[in-house]
Write a protein that holds these residues in place. Structure first.
Motif, PDB file in Angstrom:
ATOM      1  N   GLN A 134     -13.682   4.916  -6.716  1.00 23.66           N
ATOM      2  CA  GLN A 134     -12.866   6.123  -6.562  1.00 23.66           C
ATOM      3  C   GLN A 134     -13.728   7.380  -6.590  1.00 23.66           C
ATOM      4  O   GLN A 134     -13.442   8.352  -5.883  1.00 23.66           O
ATOM      5  CB  GLN A 134     -11.785   6.166  -7.649  1.00 23.66           C
ATOM      6  N   PRO A 153      -0.208   7.484   2.819  1.00 25.88           N
ATOM      7  CA  PRO A 153      -1.008   8.661   2.521  1.00 25.88           C
ATOM      8  C   PRO A 153      -0.112   9.840   2.151  1.00 25.88           C
ATOM      9  O   PRO A 153       0.919  10.055   2.763  1.00 25.88           O
ATOM     10  CB  PRO A 153      -1.747   8.912   3.843  1.00 25.88           C
ATOM     11  N   ASN A 178      -3.680   0.323   5.627  1.00 29.72           N
ATOM     12  CA  ASN A 178      -4.919   1.105   5.486  1.00 29.72           C
ATOM     13  C   ASN A 178      -6.127   0.210   5.718  1.00 29.72           C
ATOM     14  O   ASN A 178      -6.967   0.033   4.847  1.00 29.72           O
ATOM     15  CB  ASN A 178      -4.998   1.724   4.082  1.00 29.72           C
ATOM     16  N   HIS A 228     -15.268   7.667  -3.169  1.00 31.22           N
ATOM     17  CA  HIS A 228     -14.282   7.762  -2.092  1.00 31.22           C
ATOM     18  C   HIS A 228     -13.163   8.713  -2.552  1.00 31.22           C
ATOM     19  O   HIS A 228     -12.052   8.266  -2.871  1.00 31.22           O
ATOM     20  CB  HIS A 228     -13.708   6.392  -1.735  1.00 31.22           C
ATOM     21  N   ALA A 266      -9.765   1.698   5.196  1.00 32.33           N
ATOM     22  CA  ALA A 266     -10.073   1.902   3.781  1.00 32.33           C
ATOM     23  C   ALA A 266     -10.209   0.554   3.062  1.00 32.33           C
ATOM     24  O   ALA A 266     -11.051   0.393   2.174  1.00 32.33           O
ATOM     25  CB  ALA A 266      -8.987   2.750   3.122  1.00 32.33           C
ATOM     26  N   ASP A 299      -3.699  -4.678   0.428  1.00 30.55           N
ATOM     27  CA  ASP A 299      -4.751  -4.324   1.377  1.00 30.55           C
ATOM     28  C   ASP A 299      -5.919  -5.295   1.364  1.00 30.55           C
ATOM     29  O   ASP A 299      -6.570  -5.522   2.392  1.00 30.55           O
ATOM     30  CB  ASP A 299      -5.248  -2.910   1.076  1.00 30.55           C
ATOM     31  N   SER A 306      -4.195  11.568   0.204  1.00 25.33           N
ATOM     32  CA  SER A 306      -4.751  10.522  -0.649  1.00 25.33           C
ATOM     33  C   SER A 306      -4.297   9.169  -0.120  1.00 25.33           C
ATOM     34  O   SER A 306      -3.273   9.055   0.550  1.00 25.33           O
ATOM     35  CB  SER A 306      -4.291  10.700  -2.100  1.00 25.33           C
ATOM     36  N   THR A 307      -5.070   8.159  -0.421  1.00 26.15           N
ATOM     37  CA  THR A 307      -4.764   6.813   0.026  1.00 26.15           C
ATOM     38  C   THR A 307      -4.713   5.898  -1.179  1.00 26.15           C
ATOM     39  O   THR A 307      -5.661   5.846  -1.968  1.00 26.15           O
ATOM     40  CB  THR A 307      -5.834   6.302   1.004  1.00 26.15           C
ATOM     41  N   SER A 316       0.847  -1.183   0.000  1.00 26.08           N
ATOM     42  CA  SER A 316       0.000   0.000   0.000  1.00 26.08           C
ATOM     43  C   SER A 316       0.887   1.239   0.000  1.00 26.08           C
ATOM     44  O   SER A 316       1.929   1.274   0.630  1.00 26.08           O
ATOM     45  CB  SER A 316      -0.867   0.025   1.256  1.00 26.08           C
ATOM     46  N   THR A 351      -9.011   8.432  -2.750  1.00 26.14           N
ATOM     47  CA  THR A 351      -8.584   7.038  -2.709  1.00 26.14           C
ATOM     48  C   THR A 351      -8.355   6.532  -4.132  1.00 26.14           C
ATOM     49  O   THR A 351      -9.181   6.759  -5.013  1.00 26.14           O
ATOM     50  CB  THR A 351      -9.646   6.142  -2.040  1.00 26.14           C
ATOM     51  N   THR A 352      -7.245   5.889  -4.329  1.00 27.13           N
ATOM     52  CA  THR A 352      -6.962   5.282  -5.634  1.00 27.13           C
ATOM     53  C   THR A 352      -6.762   3.780  -5.450  1.00 27.13           C
ATOM     54  O   THR A 352      -6.215   3.335  -4.441  1.00 27.13           O
ATOM     55  CB  THR A 352      -5.697   5.885  -6.276  1.00 27.13           C
ATOM     56  N   LEU A 387      -4.630   2.090  -2.406  1.00 30.01           N
ATOM     57  CA  LEU A 387      -4.946   0.739  -1.943  1.00 30.01           C
ATOM     58  C   LEU A 387      -4.594  -0.279  -3.017  1.00 30.01           C
ATOM     59  O   LEU A 387      -4.877  -0.065  -4.200  1.00 30.01           O
ATOM     60  CB  LEU A 387      -6.430   0.618  -1.599  1.00 30.01           C
TER      61      LEU A 387
END
Length: 422
Positions: free
Chosen positions: A61, A26, A319, A64, A322, A94, A36-37, A23, A67-68, A39
């Motif tokens: 996406q 952030p 994460n 959320h 998420a 993840d 940004s997160t 992962s 989040t990518t 995953l």
């Protein structure tokens, strides 16, 4: 591992480096000041089409922000060791798709997140039993049911009409009677290889038995129980109404090629087998029908092995909150509906099965899935399968061996394997 229906799928690359499995930390999104997160999701090759995965990525996406998703396609060859290594690492993906019968093995490693407190939120009361049970280890839910596939009866409509059979059988007794009528004049009533042990398992479950049971922490083989012996008697009666070899399985020779010759009335397989049959003999296109494996009574289809996949979250995921949102979305109604319509898989919840109405093959599979079961939930079960113990037991019985005596021998070997500690 769980049974797969094959789809046309290719690698879906959503990040610059496909080989990175961890992962991303952030970080600030350019120009927004918002973190940004990233995953990483591992999905097995041929599980889904590119279109299904692309629609999910885009929708997730969008709902959320920040989040990518990096969806990475994994190969089946060597996946066990790769997942085990990832679970033990500090840089795990993840979310991971795993075969439903693999969950116990991975959970035993201690690297899989316990999601028991999320079961209600994920609609666990409506899950298919055959998917939910393998995901639970020692009363705790580690694997979340994702999708399923199971066996049905594929039949030749022309041969049914020739024998004057207008309605598929709904009970075991009707099935034997119908198959006997079909098994005449050079035609086989059914092609059932002698070592088709997943089919035998269904008959045993119908009788209230199991392949093995855990009693007070000790495993015992279940083939010698009265219930299992009743199941094998039915298997023997059905198998005799065709010319399936007594000493081999579905792959030797390929059963779809045998059926494609046009003189076999029935075959037990996943609905996707129809594609292989029609490819081998295009003249059978439009002439194949499907019905659930019959049960002991007309109000309940026969028990089937539910193959498919579960989703797990590694403890090493950076994460986890998420990652849970990804699991929730993948197992929710929107994705399940899209997936079922395009891939003809059985959704993870009983209440979602209606999405398959109108598709004879998928509807038959969904009906059977409501009485789905799993193999014994032991991390050592894979070793039982690898030694072909149940296959060899079936061959011994079908070639004249005493069922109870042969079951006793097999049960002893099964118990020794399941009770082995590493």
């Amino acid at each position: 591992m769980g049974y797969r229906l094959h789809a046309t799928a290719a690698v879906l690359t959503l990040a610059a480096c496909l080989t990175a499995c961890g992962s991303s930390e952030p970080s600030a999104s350019p120009g927004t000041g918002r973190s940004s997160t990233g995953l990483t999701v591992w999905i097995m090759r041929d599980s889904f089409s590119d279109a299904v995965l692309d629609r999910f990525r885009t929708g997730f996406q969008a709902s959320h922000p920040g989040t990518t998703l990096d969806i990475q396609i994994q190969e089946w060859d060597g996946i066990g060791q790769k997942v085990t290594s990832a679970l033990a690492s500090n840089d795990a993906p993840d979310v991971i798709e795993v075969g439903n019968t693999q969950v116990a093995e991975y959970a035993a490693s201690g690297g899989v997140k316990d999601l028991t407190d999320k079961v209600a939120d994920l609609g666990g009361g409506d899950w298919l039993p055959g998917l939910a049970e393998p995901g639970k280890v020692d009363g705790r839910q580690y694997g979340i049911p994702w999708y399923a596939a199971n066996r049905v009866v594929i039949y030749n409509k022309d041969l049914f009409a020739k024998a004057g059979i207008t309605v598929p059988p709904r009970t075991r007794q009707e099935w034997l009677e119908v198959t006997a009528k079909l098994d005449k004049g050079g035609d086989q009533g059914i092609y059932l290889p002698g070592q088709n042990w997943y089919t035998l398992a269904g008959f045993i479950w119908d009788e209230g038995g199991d392949l093995a049971v855990n009693q007070g922490g000790t495993w015992k083989g279940g083939l010698g129980t009265p219930q299992a012996l009743a199941g094998v008697r039915f298997y023997t009666s059905l198998q005799a109404l065709g010319e399936g070899p007594k000493d081999s399985d579905e792959a030797r020779p390929p059963q779809f090629d045998v059926f494609a010759k046009g003189d076999v009335a029935q075959l037990i397989a996943a609905p996707g087998g129809a594609t292989a049959i029609e490819k081998a003999n295009p003249e059978l296109k439009g002439k194949l029908g499907f019905f659930p494996i019959p049960g002991k009574s007309a109000d309940r289809p026969g028990a089937v092995f539910t193959g498919g996949s579960d989703l797990i979250i590694p403890e090493a995921s950076k994460n986890q909150e998420a990652a849970y949102e990804v699991v929730k979305a993948l197992t929710g109604e929107k994705f399940q509906t899209d997936m079922a319509r395009e891939m003809r898989y059985v959704p993870n919840r009983v209440s979602f099965a209606g999405v398959l109405d109108g598709d004879e093959a998928a509807a038959a599979m969904a009906a059977g899935a409501a009485n789905g079961h799993a193999t014994p939930n032991s991390p050592n079960w894979a070793a039982v399968e690898a030694k072909n113990l149940i296959k060899e037991y079936l061959t011994e019985v079908l070639t004249g061996g005493d069922p109870a005596v042969e079951a006793g021998k097999a049960d002893q070997s099964i118990a020794e394997i399941l009770n082995t500690t590493s």
